[in-house]
Design an enzyme around this catalytic site. Structure first.
Site, short mmCIF file in Angstrom:
data_model
loop_
_atom_site.label_atom_id
_atom_site.label_comp_id
_atom_site.label_asym_id
_atom_site.label_seq_id
_atom_site.Cartn_x
_atom_site.Cartn_y
_atom_site.Cartn_z
N LYS A 142 0.85 -1.21 0.00
CA LYS A 142 0.00 0.00 0.00
C LYS A 142 0.88 1.26 0.00
CE LYS A 142 -3.43 -2.67 2.45
NZ LYS A 142 -4.74 -2.69 3.03
N SER A 190 -6.60 -9.49 6.43
CA SER A 190 -5.99 -9.71 7.75
C SER A 190 -5.30 -11.07 7.87
CB SER A 190 -7.04 -9.52 8.85
OG SER A 190 -7.55 -8.19 8.82
C1 PEP Z 1 -4.85 -5.97 1.24
O1 PEP Z 1 -4.42 -4.84 1.26
O2 PEP Z 1 -5.05 -6.49 0.16
C2 PEP Z 1 -5.11 -6.66 2.50
C3 PEP Z 1 -5.64 -7.84 2.46
O3 PEP Z 1 -4.75 -6.00 3.66
P1 PEP Z 1 -4.64 -6.64 5.13
O4 PEP Z 1 -3.86 -7.92 4.99
O5 PEP Z 1 -3.94 -5.61 5.94
O6 PEP Z 1 -6.03 -6.91 5.60
#
Ligand code: PEP
Length: 251
Positions: free
Chosen positions: A15, A213
């Site tokens: 990100k 997550s």
């Molecule tokens: C993502 O950004 O695609 C994602 C799944 O984030 P997280 O693992 O932090 O939930």
């Protein structure tokens, strides 16, 4: 992909985190000692980091980006084309992440996929339902409408260049995860959809990732599910001990 071995697939989505000057050291730490695992590991970094991550190839790590524009070139101030990403050594690009769908029009998603493939990239296509649809047991209907819309005009010959990530929006960055059974059920539906649209061989070869997550502690049970071929990882992809644990779970 044809008859090639279907490798399990671990993608990091950084990100808008970390700095370009830290990127290479972080990438090496995330994968330290795991170069020989029989998985495909892709790091999807911010645009500003990509050039500095070009040497990842030598460690068997694949470089990816987090979005590309729907046109190949033109007067689009501040945008990045798929051709630019390909020229920087990217092999994959994420398209349709829910954090982007809030900013992009739905109409642009199929165009972004086409641009990526035309530039020689492969696509990590994201889909997934908001919490409300899960609560009323309409999660498959929601995801199906995304798939039908976004793949309506995709040429069948392009489908092997796509990895699908199921990411329930309510599980992204929230600490909530779909249970392995909920994820398996959705992945099975997605594979069946792919079989009906593109045929059984492409459906069998399709890698379907779970995202939401994912951590080292929940990845073993996700990895045990028949239709979960890997994961797309946000927060935990910035924490070496977590990310290495996730790769190990899928190895
Ligand atoms: C993502 O950004 O695609 C994602 C799944 O984030 P997280 O693992 O932090 O939930």
């Amino acid at each position: 992909m044809g008859s090639q071995e279907k490798k399990r697939f671990i993608a990091a989505n950084w990100k808008m985190h970390s700095k370009p000057s830290e990127a290479l050291a972080l990438a090496f730490e995330l994968t330290d000692g795991l170069e020989d695992t029989n998985t495909e590991v892709v790091i999807c970094a911010p645009f500003t980091h990509l050039d500095r991550l070009n040497s990842l190839k030598s460690k068997g790590i694949i470089l990816g980006a987090q979005n590309c524009h729907f046109a190949d070139k033109g007067a689009y101030t501040g945008e990045i084309s798929a051709t630019m990403l390909s020229d920087l050594g990217c092999q994959y690009v994420i398209i349709g992440h829910s954090e982007r769908r809030n900013l992009d029009t739905a109409e642009s998603i199929p165009l972004r996929i086409e641009q990526a493939i035309a530039a020689g990239l492969k696509v990590i296509f994201c889909c997934g339902e908001p919490l409300h649809y899960r609560k009323v047991h309409q999660e498959w209907e929601f995801v199906l409408s995304q798939l039908n819309h976004d793949f309506d005009k995709i040429e069948a010959s392009h489908f092997p260049k796509i990895v699908i990530a199921y990411e329930p929006i309510w599980a992204i960055g929230t600490g909530l995860t779909a249970s392995p059974q909920q994820a398996q059920e959705m992945h099975k539906n997605i594979r069946k959809w792919a079989e009906n649209k593109f045929g059984i061989l492409d459906a069998m070869q399709l890698r379907i990732l779970y995202g939401g997550s994912v951590k080292a502690s929940n990845s073993m049970e996700l990895a045990a599910m028949h239709d979960i071929d890997g994961v797309l990882v946000g927060g935990a992809s910035l924490i070496p001990i977590e990310f290495r644990g996730i790769i190990r779970a899928f190895s």
